[in-house]
Write a protein that holds these residues in place. Sequence first.
Motif, mmCIF file in Angstrom:
data_model
loop_
_atom_site.group_PDB
_atom_site.id
_atom_site.type_symbol
_atom_site.label_atom_id
_atom_site.label_comp_id
_atom_site.label_asym_id
_atom_site.label_seq_id
_atom_site.Cartn_x
_atom_site.Cartn_y
_atom_site.Cartn_z
ATOM 1 N N ASP A 122 -112.507 -31.758 -76.832
ATOM 2 C CA ASP A 122 -113.623 -31.078 -77.494
ATOM 3 C C ASP A 122 -114.405 -32.076 -78.339
ATOM 4 O O ASP A 122 -113.853 -32.693 -79.251
ATOM 5 C CB ASP A 122 -113.096 -29.929 -78.356
ATOM 6 C CG ASP A 122 -114.203 -28.950 -78.706
ATOM 7 O OD1 ASP A 122 -115.134 -28.792 -77.897
ATOM 8 O OD2 ASP A 122 -114.155 -28.362 -79.803
ATOM 9 N N TYR A 157 -111.833 -34.651 -80.305
ATOM 10 C CA TYR A 157 -110.375 -34.597 -80.464
ATOM 11 C C TYR A 157 -109.788 -34.040 -79.174
ATOM 12 O O TYR A 157 -110.488 -33.393 -78.391
ATOM 13 C CB TYR A 157 -109.972 -33.738 -81.674
ATOM 14 C CG TYR A 157 -110.313 -32.280 -81.517
ATOM 15 C CD1 TYR A 157 -111.602 -31.814 -81.744
ATOM 16 C CD2 TYR A 157 -109.345 -31.346 -81.126
ATOM 17 C CE1 TYR A 157 -111.933 -30.473 -81.581
ATOM 18 C CE2 TYR A 157 -109.667 -30.003 -80.964
ATOM 19 C CZ TYR A 157 -110.957 -29.576 -81.195
ATOM 20 O OH TYR A 157 -111.281 -28.263 -81.018
ATOM 21 N N GLU A 212 -117.424 -20.531 -81.113
ATOM 22 C CA GLU A 212 -118.276 -21.725 -81.068
ATOM 23 C C GLU A 212 -119.030 -21.746 -79.743
ATOM 24 O O GLU A 212 -118.418 -21.656 -78.670
ATOM 25 C CB GLU A 212 -117.448 -23.009 -81.231
ATOM 26 C CG GLU A 212 -116.894 -23.142 -82.641
ATOM 27 C CD GLU A 212 -116.330 -24.519 -82.970
ATOM 28 O OE1 GLU A 212 -116.434 -24.920 -84.138
ATOM 29 O OE2 GLU A 212 -115.800 -25.187 -82.071
ATOM 30 N N GLU A 218 -120.560 -23.545 -76.979
ATOM 31 C CA GLU A 218 -120.458 -24.905 -76.441
ATOM 32 C C GLU A 218 -120.818 -24.943 -74.954
ATOM 33 O O GLU A 218 -120.655 -23.972 -74.223
ATOM 34 C CB GLU A 218 -119.031 -25.467 -76.632
ATOM 35 C CG GLU A 218 -118.592 -25.468 -78.083
ATOM 36 C CD GLU A 218 -117.430 -26.398 -78.382
ATOM 37 O OE1 GLU A 218 -117.210 -27.367 -77.617
ATOM 38 O OE2 GLU A 218 -116.748 -26.153 -79.395
ATOM 39 N N ASP A 269 -115.147 -22.015 -77.924
ATOM 40 C CA ASP A 269 -114.008 -22.652 -78.573
ATOM 41 C C ASP A 269 -113.631 -21.809 -79.802
ATOM 42 O O ASP A 269 -113.998 -22.141 -80.925
ATOM 43 C CB ASP A 269 -114.409 -24.089 -78.959
ATOM 44 C CG ASP A 269 -113.313 -24.833 -79.676
ATOM 45 O OD1 ASP A 269 -112.139 -24.542 -79.425
ATOM 46 O OD2 ASP A 269 -113.641 -25.718 -80.496
ATOM 47 N N THR A 315 -120.143 -27.449 -80.951
ATOM 48 C CA THR A 315 -120.996 -26.279 -81.191
ATOM 49 C C THR A 315 -122.461 -26.681 -81.214
ATOM 50 O O THR A 315 -122.848 -27.591 -81.956
ATOM 51 C CB THR A 315 -120.615 -25.637 -82.535
ATOM 52 O OG1 THR A 315 -119.216 -25.422 -82.520
ATOM 53 C CG2 THR A 315 -121.356 -24.335 -82.737
HETATM 54 MN MN MN Z 1 -115.389 -26.908 -80.815
#
Ligand code: MN
Length: 442
Positions: A140, A172, A212, A214, A246, A373
Amino acid sequence: MAIQLDETHDAQRKSWIASANGHGVFPIQNLPLGIFSINGDTPRGGVAIGDEVFDLKAACEAKLFSGDAEKAARAASNNTLNDLMAMGGGPRAALRKQLSALLAEGTVESKKAQPLAAKLLHKASACTLHLPAKIGAFTDFFAGITHAENGGKRRGSNPPLSPNYKYVPVAYHSRASTVRPTGVEVRRPNGQRVVDGEKLPTFGPCLKMDFELEFGVWIGQGNAWGEPIPTGKAADHIFGYCMLNDWSARDIQRWESQPLGPFLSKNLGTTISPWIITPEALAPFQIAQPPRPEGDPKPLPYLWDDKDQREGQFDLELEVLIRTEAMRAKGLPPQRIAVSNTKHLYWTVAQMVAHHTCGGCSLEPGDIFGSGTISGPTPENYGSIAELTYDGTRDITLASGEIRRWVNDGDDIYLRAHGKRAGCVPIGFGDCCGRMVAGKPA
Ligand code: MN
């Protein structure tokens, strides 16, 4: 990276499948790939076309494909698309060309396909969509600069962005095992969090559930361990795109993230749109990466590619909608709470691929990335509820009269994406909807 527009993008091309014409999401110009089953049978590859799913295995058995397209369709007859992903972009593009010809109105190829319609097509409403690939790894990113700034402001950082932000496509390693397709319920997690007004953590249900907005990226052909993918070659390794929610437990995140970053707050579940929108389908919506604001550093050379800067970003309209249990009971439709656009991303997907691999990390077919995001510059563009409600301090009032500061149990969160451009047929990504449900008692 520039994909030439061809007859598969032709706005005049219509399908003999009537529901595809003017469909808005899955017209013949889209042709996304996925894995479906019907009546509990074996999952296999399919293509969304209008209100139908075209069965790639049945089409293979009917010998409708030839050459590279046949190889691709055969690879897509398995219960995941990993084998097709591993083949690189050539077979995928060949498959698109032959699919388009088979499904178009009035072509020589359509005369072979149309009489077999009963075997080749399934009502989409009767199909179950599965994850399109076995996901080996989920990374992500954090490429939505407004989201990063808003988070920094809420944490009281001054300046809000970390000093590395404009140099490093920050990311990460997230959790692949809990990614699910649209329509699957997501359970509210328990974890450690410091409840407002208290000083010490307790264990219990997340009280600050967030979504989120994405953009998701599916990796195709991998790279060998120790062999970085240059920015200018990244397109060879990208199989396609989806939308990705997410889900984020903000109270758990706030307490656990020092110093190694989020853990349980992000591994509770991720909802994706299960149809893979191919790079070929998105070609009409490619744009230049918007210029960086005056004074921002130029990306380091390994992240810079002239062509990627000219055409490596997308102009896709994004939306977040909510539909609560009470809204469903009253027959109210999903209500839009945010609009954004992929062009607000600070990094291109190619830069993410190049950065991910620059130290030698290997990517594998079926790996997935989240962009981070995608918030835009104004409050109606914010892609998480933490931003929309200023960390739960302002109300969102819904058409049902209800108020939201975080996501409640029973709330459906929808992410939508559409490509629109003058002279082109608009396409969409299809459903990306997850319902938050009550967790197990702590
Ligand atoms: Mn995220």
